[in-house]
Design an enzyme around this catalytic site. Structure first.
Site, PDB file in Angstrom:
ATOM      1  N   GLY A   1      46.954  44.911  36.394  1.00  0.00           N
ATOM      2  CA  GLY A   1      46.459  43.811  37.224  1.00  0.00           C
ATOM      3  C   GLY A   1      47.159  42.531  36.784  1.00  0.00           C
ATOM      4  O   GLY A   1      48.178  42.570  36.086  1.00  0.00           O
ATOM      5  N   LEU A   2      46.596  41.407  37.166  1.00  0.00           N
ATOM      6  CA  LEU A   2      47.260  40.148  36.822  1.00  0.00           C
ATOM      7  C   LEU A   2      47.453  40.007  35.323  1.00  0.00           C
ATOM      8  O   LEU A   2      48.494  39.543  34.863  1.00  0.00           O
ATOM      9  CB  LEU A   2      46.447  38.971  37.362  1.00  0.00           C
ATOM     10  CG  LEU A   2      46.778  38.653  38.803  1.00  0.00           C
ATOM     11  CD1 LEU A   2      45.802  37.631  39.357  1.00  0.00           C
ATOM     12  CD2 LEU A   2      48.210  38.129  38.898  1.00  0.00           C
TER      13      LEU A   2
ATOM     14  N   GLY B   1      47.563  42.443  32.869  1.00  0.00           N
ATOM     15  CA  GLY B   1      48.480  43.427  32.290  1.00  0.00           C
ATOM     16  C   GLY B   1      49.912  43.236  32.768  1.00  0.00           C
ATOM     17  O   GLY B   1      50.862  43.265  31.975  1.00  0.00           O
TER      18      GLY B   1
ATOM     19  N   SER C   1      33.512  35.832  51.945  1.00  0.00           N
ATOM     20  CA  SER C   1      33.818  34.601  51.214  1.00  0.00           C
ATOM     21  C   SER C   1      32.617  33.662  51.155  1.00  0.00           C
ATOM     22  O   SER C   1      31.891  33.471  52.121  1.00  0.00           O
ATOM     23  CB  SER C   1      34.982  33.880  51.870  1.00  0.00           C
ATOM     24  OG  SER C   1      35.101  32.611  51.296  1.00  0.00           O
TER      25      SER C   1
ATOM     26  N   ARG D   1      26.177  30.473  42.433  1.00  0.00           N
ATOM     27  CA  ARG D   1      26.044  31.909  42.717  1.00  0.00           C
ATOM     28  C   ARG D   1      24.817  32.566  42.097  1.00  0.00           C
ATOM     29  O   ARG D   1      24.085  33.275  42.770  1.00  0.00           O
ATOM     30  CB  ARG D   1      27.270  32.653  42.189  1.00  0.00           C
ATOM     31  CG  ARG D   1      28.480  32.398  43.012  1.00  0.00           C
ATOM     32  CD  ARG D   1      29.659  33.169  42.492  1.00  0.00           C
ATOM     33  NE  ARG D   1      30.824  32.791  43.291  1.00  0.00           N
ATOM     34  CZ  ARG D   1      32.053  33.193  43.061  1.00  0.00           C
ATOM     35  NH1 ARG D   1      32.306  33.996  42.057  1.00  0.00           N
ATOM     36  NH2 ARG D   1      33.035  32.804  43.821  1.00  0.00           N
TER      37      ARG D   1
ATOM     38  N   SER E   1      38.759  33.278  37.216  1.00  0.00           N
ATOM     39  CA  SER E   1      39.135  34.525  36.539  1.00  0.00           C
ATOM     40  C   SER E   1      40.549  34.966  36.864  1.00  0.00           C
ATOM     41  O   SER E   1      41.212  35.558  36.016  1.00  0.00           O
ATOM     42  CB  SER E   1      38.142  35.637  36.805  1.00  0.00           C
ATOM     43  OG  SER E   1      37.706  35.594  38.105  1.00  0.00           O
TER      44      SER E   1
END
Ligand SMILES: Cc1cc2nc3c(=O)[nH]c(=O)nc-3n(C[C@H](O)[C@H](O)[C@H](O)COP(=O)(O)OP(=O)(O)OC[C@H]3O[C@@H](n4cnc5c(N)ncnc54)[C@H](O)[C@@H]3O)c2cc1C
Ligand code: FES
EC number: 1.3.5.1
Lengths: 644, 112
Positions: free
Chosen positions: A50-51, A53, A292, A338, A448
């Protein structure tokens, strides 16, 4: 007791000396280096593409190290970072609206309810600006203003606009950038990519991480891989709740197997449950899709005043609707953060006001916005989301309100890491969502993607070589070492044993049951009684898993049920630790809301006197052991988070 | 809803495959196509048969991992819709649905 406490062990956070602003520079000034002609002698394993790794693999290979990367998908670019929609935060102050590194640091720390390390959070904000330039240089097509400047949005929990975005596909575009940077190194033979490979064990030699055991998901072959350091970049484990916004293959197995080898897991129960997802519509459902959060800018959230209402939404008159967020949080209204929005929805649903066929949703209504702004204006802002809603539910949200519901979304918890992103096992690092680091007890939207990129592009390429330089001459590791052979044998035995049970229930049955227990007892709200019941229920479920599981026997070749069995076996253990973690923390902070610790009007009561620490869990043959990393707030003063 | 399914079954790339018939019952129109196959697999596994292998990961139409050839068309009857985003309401109750793997070089058959 479900756990014991070891107050003698003090985790070494390794935060550098100096002022908050100087710490990261001080680290870099003093870090040990490896000369370019020696880097080629080291081999690093990165699990996850992913971003975090992919960015780490590209950066380390560019420096000259040899890297092997692993992912379970058929291509590294399908890692679940691809699904991130909203955006990525960075302190550029393009809007001239008063943003600064310190403000971003403070927003993040406060958003996390003061349950993260100051120095780490500051570094995240400090490194954020470079990411935008790097991504633009890679060709990531961030949205621009007419003038050509990069455009910014505002996200929850902050008063400035610092969110960069690429339509509703920011994660996908950032990932394509990182993926291409990594594939360039694959072509240059500095990175070897193992796709359709799942890590099934971590191998330690004399207490130091030296490699992994992986299974080839196509052939079933079990292979040993050696390295001078191992990096876990395996993403979040929110799929433990079965229904979540995560992908089908997302798992906690890599970090859990490292945990079983001695790595500490920090605050595993801290899970972000996102308020605006599509509700479950039947027991067959496999996934909850995120809608969203931006919809809350114009949509009004309500439930019927009458319990078990069976009229259609459009037939319920205005005075019989309860706009509960506007009622409870008059100043933030439908834009409450949230955790608060999700909790308020659960409270109404549990009180019998839920809507939809399973009575598990609330309405998100655009009636007033449509009347005021007209259909064209609403379609321009949210047209793609209305289309997506119709594609999945078959309902036209211009005509009747959407139904939405909270869903498990992000794991704040994960492997404990120090300032250098190293776990407590030498040679084992953890980056991206798989670690517990910057987000504390609640993550701010768009932080994140940033953390995954900053960990991989900027931090690990400094800290991992520092570790290698300190660990002496590069050694060649023998994959026939008894530690590798033993690990391999155990992995093979476990896989064979799953097939031998030959019971009456599928893996998905156990996963769904576990998900129900966790949503109910270790989700948005938690109580001592509920958690105790959940621990027992999970133990029973685990027993029945090992007696009554049924999967196709074969361990060679493709066997998806076998893959799932391994993941669910781990989830059945992680779930128990989550409940113990939640039980041990007798306060409410961020996403962790203990019903016993709330004000009369239902707001969280944090307890800084007793719980100003990160819970690090150590595996033990008996009950898990709690080790506390006490947080020092040297540069800020923890305050109460209020959104009234 | 009930459906008759004709599915291409092939154990490995190297062996030849064939069309096999299955039926699924009590399918909700809100189910996704892959969830319908999940349900079929659940029944196959419990009766000791080999489940159907198909790829998917994100199940929200962004990762590109899923892909079936449905009624002679890649990803089925709707345009701009990946297989994981296709729902059973796009089919007629009682219909026979033909399900095959892609026949394209970049997507070799491993097992179905
Ligand atoms: C629907 C959705 C929307 C989101 N939107 C946003 C947003 O707008 N902004 C934001 O900042 N954040 C967002 N997030 C969060 C953010 O996308 C993730 O936290 C982040 O992308 C995680 O990146 P990663 O590199 O840590 O992990 P991932 O991208 O999840 O990658 C994990 C990798 O590990 C591999 N892997 C896992 N286990 C194993 C194993 N056992 N063996 C081998 N390989 C393994 C996988 O194959 C994969 O390559 C969103 C999350 C979701 C689910
Ligand atoms: S499963 Fe990801 S696009 Fe269909």
């Amino acid at each position: 007791m479900y756990f014991s406490t070891d107050s003698k062990q003090i985790p070494k956070a390794k935060v550098p000396q100096g002022d908050l602003r100087d710490k990261w520079s001080n680290f870099k000034d003093q870090a040990k280096l490896i000369s370019p002609n020696n880097r080629n002698k080291y081999h690093v394993i990165i699990v996850g593409t992913g971003l975090s790794g992919a960015s780490a693999a590209a950066s380390l290979a560019e420096l000259g190290y040899n890297v092997s990367v692993f992912c379970f998908q058929d291509s590294p670019r399908r890692a679940h970072s691809v699904a991130a929609q909203g955006g990525v935060n960075a302190m550029k102050n393009y809007k001239n609206d008063g943003d600064s590194v310190h403000r971003m640091f403070y927003d993040t720390l406060k958003g996390g309810d003061f349950r993260a390390r100051e120095a780490n959070v500051y570094r995240l904000a400090e490194c954020s600006a470079s990411l935008i330039d790097q991504a633009v240089a890679q060709g990531v097509p961030f949205a621009r203003e007419y003038s050509g400047y990069l455009s910014n949005r505002s996200f929850g929990g902050v008063q400035v606009s610092r969110t960069f975005y690429a339509r509703g596909q920011t994660g996908q575009q950032l990932l394509l950038g990182a993926y291409q940077a990594m594939m360039r190194q694959v072509k240059a033979k500095k990175v070897t990519s193992y796709t359709r490979h799942e890590m099934l064990d971590l191998v330690l030699i004399n207490g130091v991480a030296k490699g992994i055991i992986a299974r080839n998901l196509d052939t079933g072959e079990i292979t040993r891989h050696t390295a001078n350091a191992v990096v876990l970049a395996t993403g979040g484990f929110g799929k433990i709740y079965y229904l979540s916004t995560l992908a089908m293959g997302c798992n906690g197995s890599a970090i859990w197997r490292a945990h079983k080898k001695g790595a500490w897991t920090a605050c595993p129960s801290w899970t972000q449950i996102h308020p605006t997802c599509l509700p479950q519509s039947g027991s067959y459902q496999s996934k909850l899709t995120l809608m969203s959060e931006s919809l809350r800018n114009d949509g009004r959230i309500w439930v019927p005043l009458k319990k078990n209402e069976d009229r259609k939404a459009v037939d319920i008159p205005e005075e019989e609707r309860d706009y509960y967020l506007e009622r409870r949080y008059p100043s933030f209204g439908n834009l409450a953060p949230r955790d608060i929005a999700s909790r308020a929805a659960k409270e109404r649903i549990d009180a019998g006001h839920g809507v939809g066929s399973l009575k598990n949703a609330v309405y998100l209504d655009f009636k007033d916005a449509l009347a005021k702004q007209g259909k064209a204006a609403i379609a321009k802002k949210y047209g793609n989301l209305f289309d997506m809603y119709e594609k999945i539910t078959g309902i036209n949200a211009y005509k009747e309100p959407m139904k939405i519901s909270p869903a498990a979304h992000f794991s704040m918890g994960g492997l404990w890491v120090d300032y250098e992103l190293s776990t407590n096992i030498p040679g084992l690092f953890s980056i991206g969502e798989s670690n517990f680091s910057d987000h504390g007890a609640n993550r701010l939207g768009a932080n994140s993607l940033l953390q995954a990129c900053v960990d991989g592009y900027y931090i690990l390429p400094q800290t991992l070589p520092h570790y290698l330089a300190q660990s002496g001459k590069p050694e060649t590791i023998n994959s026939d070492d008894p530690a590798f052979l033993e690990s391999e044998l155990q992995v093979k035995q476990q896989l064979e044993n799953f097939g031998k049970i030959n019971g009456h229930k599928t893996v998905d049955y156990f996963h769904r049951e576990l998900g129900k227990i966790l949503y109910d007892k270790c989700g948005l709200t938690r109580t001592e009684k509920g958690l105790t019941l959940a621990i027992e229920a999970i133990k029973n479920l685990r027993d029945s898993f090992y007696k009554d599981l049924k999967i196709p026997m074969k361990t060679d070749g493709i066997n998806e049920e076998l893959e799932k069995a391994g993941r669910v076996a781990d989830y059945l253990e992680i779930g128990e630790l989550m409940c113990i973690d939640a039980l041990s923390r007798e306060e409410s902070c961020g996403a962790h809301f203990r019903m016993e610790h709330q004000t009369n009007d239902g707001e969280a009561i944090r307890n800084d006197e007793e719980f100003n620490f990160i819970s690090c869990w150590q595996k033990s043959d008996k009950a898990p052991v709690l080790i506390k990393e006490v947080l020092n707030f040297e540069f800020t003063k923890p305050t109460e988070r209020s959104y009234k | 809803m009930d459906f008759k399914l004709k599915i291409w079954r092939q154990e490995q790339a190297a062996v030849s495959g064939k069309m096999m018939a299955y039926t699924v019952k009590d399918i909700s129109p809100d189910m996704s196509f892959l969830e319908m196959l999940d349900q079929l697999n659940e029944n196959l596994i419990l009766s000791g048969q080999n489940p159907i292998s198909f790829d998917s990961d994100c199940r929200e139409g962004i990762c590109g991992q899923c892909g079936l050839f449905i009624n002679g068309r890649a990803h089925g009857p709707r345009g701009h819709t990946s297989t994981c985003q296709l729902h059973m309401r796009s089919f007629q109750d009682g219909e026979t649905i033909y399900i095959e793997p892609f026949r394209a070089g970049p997507f070799p058959i491993k097992k179905t």
